[in-house]
Design an enzyme around this catalytic site. Structure first.
Site, PDB file in Angstrom:
ATOM      1  N   ASN A   1       0.861  -1.184   0.000  1.00 29.76           N
ATOM      2  CA  ASN A   1       0.000   0.000   0.000  1.00 29.76           C
ATOM      3  C   ASN A   1       0.897   1.233   0.000  1.00 29.76           C
ATOM      4  O   ASN A   1       1.461   1.593   1.033  1.00 29.76           O
ATOM      5  CB  ASN A   1      -0.896  -0.047   1.250  1.00 29.76           C
ATOM      6  CG  ASN A   1      -1.833   1.138   1.331  1.00 29.76           C
ATOM      7  OD1 ASN A   1      -1.772   2.054   0.512  1.00 29.76           O
ATOM      8  ND2 ASN A   1      -2.702   1.136   2.320  1.00 29.76           N
TER       9      ASN A   1
ATOM     10  N   HIS B   1     -12.995   3.216   0.032  1.00 37.53           N
ATOM     11  CA  HIS B   1     -13.044   2.190   1.094  1.00 37.53           C
ATOM     12  C   HIS B   1     -13.720   0.902   0.612  1.00 37.53           C
ATOM     13  O   HIS B   1     -14.188   0.110   1.432  1.00 37.53           O
ATOM     14  CB  HIS B   1     -13.830   2.688   2.341  1.00 37.53           C
ATOM     15  CG  HIS B   1     -13.148   3.744   3.128  1.00 37.53           C
ATOM     16  ND1 HIS B   1     -13.840   4.767   3.734  1.00 37.53           N
ATOM     17  CD2 HIS B   1     -11.837   3.938   3.421  1.00 37.53           C
ATOM     18  CE1 HIS B   1     -12.981   5.561   4.367  1.00 37.53           C
ATOM     19  NE2 HIS B   1     -11.765   5.082   4.192  1.00 37.53           N
TER      20      HIS B   1
END
Ligand code: ADP
Length: 398
Positions: free
Chosen positions: A7, A180
């Site tokens: 990430n 999300h």
């Protein structure tokens, strides 16, 4: 089989190696201050033991090189040989309308990711840098992109088109994308397991309440609406983001405070939300402490957040035509039992009734409802890294 999950932010990089047999992280860490003074890699072993490496890290390629070295360190590494890593899963923030699912990265995907930079100028470039660095350091290992936006591509046009001239959607891609998605997808799948019901039959409202916060209405495992929009600024008031506003406020403040476009963008993203209202902190723990000590603005920030979440739950119950389960996840959702209790107060109209004792739970998968409650309230710790690893594993096994 082991999957490396990456990430990448502009100056940071989080990583985990997940063993797909046990679904557990066997090593993880954070590279911070990439390209800045004082760069550092903090690696944690399976048992949580911490190793800090302070060295100059000028770019993402050097960061990945250090991560790979840490992973095979004879002293504290997670694996014996890099050959054990069968695939790399990357979190990518924006997939635009091009990606409704995770994909194996090839040249065409790289081009599509570059095309999405305009939509996420702060996020997609470091994501691309991370992919390129892995391609260089781990040639031949399949890589997968997992998008924050993909899960919400199931929304219908009447949900994602704004009340703007339609040409702007065609010309600039202005529409609701939602974010999300990896988290909402993961917790909704876990909810079905917890409730022992097929996901296809469930109407779920998923509340991802962290520093960034969004709510999603999920029917049959598909996102049908979500609170974040064209960017992650929309929807709920958050730690430092304003959330939804009367759009006229934006130009009004720009005029009054003499702010240019970049300054206004920065203002809305970093100086507003719970931080702006409370004047204390963006961290809900600090705000809760201040509110308990009688700070009125801290109390107000918590009350606004509670109101926003309740409003979305009501709206999404209407959109879904009923609710089988409400999920709380992320930092605030998983931990702040008082906030959960406040949100769920007077929600009998939806069949919500939580058990105060059970609701004391933190960071555990638990149904905190009373036995008779028609709508179940679930606390489910999110695990975006595992979801990325699962998608990666599935795609590279095909
Ligand atoms: P992000 O990933 O968006 O940075 P997180 O999901 O880690 O955010 O959530 C961070 C937020 O969770 C912070 O505002 C923090 O205050 C809040 N939080 C963490 N633990 C607690 C707790 N025990 N009580 C209340 N809030 C908490």
């Amino acid at each position: 089989m082991k999957i490396l999950v990456i990430n990448c932010g502009s100056s940071s990089l989080k990583y985990q190696v997940i063993d797909m047999t046990t679904k557990n992280a066997i090593g993880k860490g954070l590279v911070d201050r990439i390209g800045l003074q004082g760069s550092v890699l903090t690696h944690r072993t399976r048992s949580g033991e911490k190793h800090v490496i302070k060295v100059e890290i000028p770019n993402h390629t050097v960061a990945i090189k250090l991560v790979l070295e840490a992973l095979v360190s004879p002293e504290y590494g997670a694996i014996g040989d890099l050959k054990e890593i069968c695939g790399i899963g990357h979190r990518v923030v924006h997939g635009g309308e091009k990606f409704a699912n995770s994909v194996i990265i090839n040249d065409a995907v790289m081009k599509a990711l570059k095309d999405c930079i305009e939509l996420a100028p702060l996020h997609n470039p470091p994501n691309i840098a991370g992919i390129k660095a892995c391609q260089k350091m781990m040639p031949g290992v399949p890589q997968v992109a997992v998008f924050d936006t993909a899960f919400h591509q199931s929304m219908k046009p009447n949900t994602y088109i704004y009340g703007l001239p339609y040409e702007y959607y065609k010309k600039y891609g202005i529409r609701k994308y939602g974010f999300h998605g990896t988290s909402h997808k993961y917790v909704s799948q876990r909810a079905a397991v917890l409730l022992k019901k097929p996901l296809k039959e469930l109407k779920i409202i998923s509340c991802h309440l962290g520093n960034g916060a969004s709510i999603s209405a999920i029917r049959g495992g598909k996102s049908i609406d979500t609170s974040m929009g064209f960017t992650p600024l929309d929807g709920l008031m958050m730690g430092t983001r304003s959330g939804a506003l009367d759009p006229a406020i934006v130009t009004y403040i720009m005029c009054r405070e003499n702010l240019n476009v970049d300054q206004m963008n920065d203002f809305l993203n970093t100086k507003c939300g719970a931080l702006g209202v409370s004047g204390i902190s963006s961290d809900f723990r600090d705000i809760e402490v201040a509110a308990e000590q009688g700070n009125i603005r801290a109390r107000l920030a918590l009350d606004i957040f509670e109101h926003d979440v309740r409003q979305y739950i009501g709206a999404y119950a209407a959109v879904l035509g009923g609710v089988d389960a409400i999920i709380f996840t992320a930092g605030v959702g998983e931990n702040a039992s008082s906030m959960r209790e406040a949100i769920c107060k007077n929600m009998e109209y939806l069949g919500v009734s939580i058990d105060r004792e059970k609701n004391k739970v933190r960071s555990e998968e638990v149904d905190v409802s009373k036995p008779h409650a028609r709508c179940r309230v679930l606390v489910i710790p999110t695990n975006e890294e595992l979801m990325i690893a699962l998608d990666t594993h599935e795609l590279i096994s095909k």
